[in-house]
Scaffold this motif. Structure first.
Motif, PDB file in Angstrom:
ATOM      1  N   UNK A  10      -1.293   0.436   7.569  1.00  0.00           N
ATOM      2  CA  UNK A  10      -1.937   0.048   6.306  1.00  0.00           C
ATOM      3  C   UNK A  10      -2.986   1.090   5.942  1.00  0.00           C
ATOM      4  N   UNK A  11      -3.738   1.564   6.922  1.00  0.00           N
ATOM      5  CA  UNK A  11      -4.716   2.635   6.666  1.00  0.00           C
ATOM      6  C   UNK A  11      -4.014   3.888   6.166  1.00  0.00           C
ATOM      7  N   UNK A  12      -2.892   4.232   6.767  1.00  0.00           N
ATOM      8  CA  UNK A  12      -2.123   5.402   6.334  1.00  0.00           C
ATOM      9  C   UNK A  12      -1.591   5.205   4.920  1.00  0.00           C
ATOM     10  N   UNK A  42      -2.191   9.906  15.600  1.00  0.00           N
ATOM     11  CA  UNK A  42      -2.371  11.328  15.288  1.00  0.00           C
ATOM     12  C   UNK A  42      -2.070  11.656  13.823  1.00  0.00           C
ATOM     13  N   UNK A  43      -1.065  10.997  13.255  1.00  0.00           N
ATOM     14  CA  UNK A  43      -0.746  11.228  11.850  1.00  0.00           C
ATOM     15  C   UNK A  43      -1.882  10.753  10.952  1.00  0.00           C
ATOM     16  N   UNK A  44      -2.431   9.579  11.241  1.00  0.00           N
ATOM     17  CA  UNK A  44      -3.538   9.054  10.452  1.00  0.00           C
ATOM     18  C   UNK A  44      -4.752   9.972  10.553  1.00  0.00           C
ATOM     19  N   UNK A  62      -1.373  14.289   2.020  1.00  0.00           N
ATOM     20  CA  UNK A  62      -0.265  13.401   2.375  1.00  0.00           C
ATOM     21  C   UNK A  62       1.058  13.923   1.818  1.00  0.00           C
ATOM     22  N   UNK A  63       1.099  15.214   1.558  1.00  0.00           N
ATOM     23  CA  UNK A  63       2.272  15.817   0.929  1.00  0.00           C
ATOM     24  C   UNK A  63       3.562  15.616   1.689  1.00  0.00           C
ATOM     25  N   UNK A  64       3.509  15.480   2.998  1.00  0.00           N
ATOM     26  CA  UNK A  64       4.712  15.349   3.816  1.00  0.00           C
ATOM     27  C   UNK A  64       5.077  13.893   4.111  1.00  0.00           C
ATOM     28  N   UNK A  65       4.277  12.954   3.632  1.00  0.00           N
ATOM     29  CA  UNK A  65       4.512  11.539   3.946  1.00  0.00           C
ATOM     30  C   UNK A  65       5.345  10.856   2.867  1.00  0.00           C
ATOM     31  N   UNK A 120       8.682   4.873   3.351  1.00  0.00           N
ATOM     32  CA  UNK A 120       8.869   4.715   4.796  1.00  0.00           C
ATOM     33  C   UNK A 120       7.705   3.936   5.395  1.00  0.00           C
ATOM     34  N   UNK A 121       6.494   4.265   4.986  1.00  0.00           N
ATOM     35  CA  UNK A 121       5.320   3.574   5.519  1.00  0.00           C
ATOM     36  C   UNK A 121       5.356   2.090   5.141  1.00  0.00           C
TER      37      UNK A 121
END
Length: 89
Positions: free
Chosen positions: A74-76, A21-23, A32-35, A39-40
Motif C-alpha cells: 500500500x505504501x508502494x 528494498x523496492x519501497x 516509479x518509472x519502472x513500476x 501489478x501492485x
C-alpha cells in the motif's frame, strides 16, 4: 522436525520483506518509472485475500506476514501516485 508455525513465520517474513528494498529505493529516488501500478494493486488484493483466509482459519503466520506485506505494498502504491510525475521527466 521443524515446527509448522516457525516454518510459516519464516517463510511469511521473507516473502513480506521482499518488497522493502523496492519501497526504500522508490522513496530515496522518488522515481516509479519502472513500476506497474496494476501489478501492485493486484498484489494488494491477493495479499488481502490471504489475510482474510488467515482469519477464517485462525492462522497467525498467514495473517501477520500478509498483513505486513499489504502495508508495504500500500505504501508502494501511494508512492506510485505521489512520484509518477517524476517518471515522466
Amino acid at each position: 522436525m521443524i515446527n509448522e508455525n516457525i516454518l510459516g513465520i519464516v517463510a511469511g517474513t521473507l516473502t513480506s520483506l521482499s518488497m522493502l528494498p523496492q519501497l526504500i529505493k522508490v522513496i530515496r529516488e522518488k522515481n516509479v518509472g519502472e513500476l506497474s501500478w496494476v501489478m501492485i494493486l493486484i498484489l494488494i488484493i491477493g495479499l488481502s485475500l490471504w489475510v482474510w483466509y488467515g482469519f477464517l482459519n485462525d492462522e497467525l503466520p498467514i495473517i501477520f506476514s500478509n498483513a505486513f506485506a499489504v502495508l508495504v505494498n500500500v505504501c508502494l502504491f501511494i508512492c506510485y501516485f505521489l512520484y509518477k510525475n517524476n517518471a515522466d521527466k
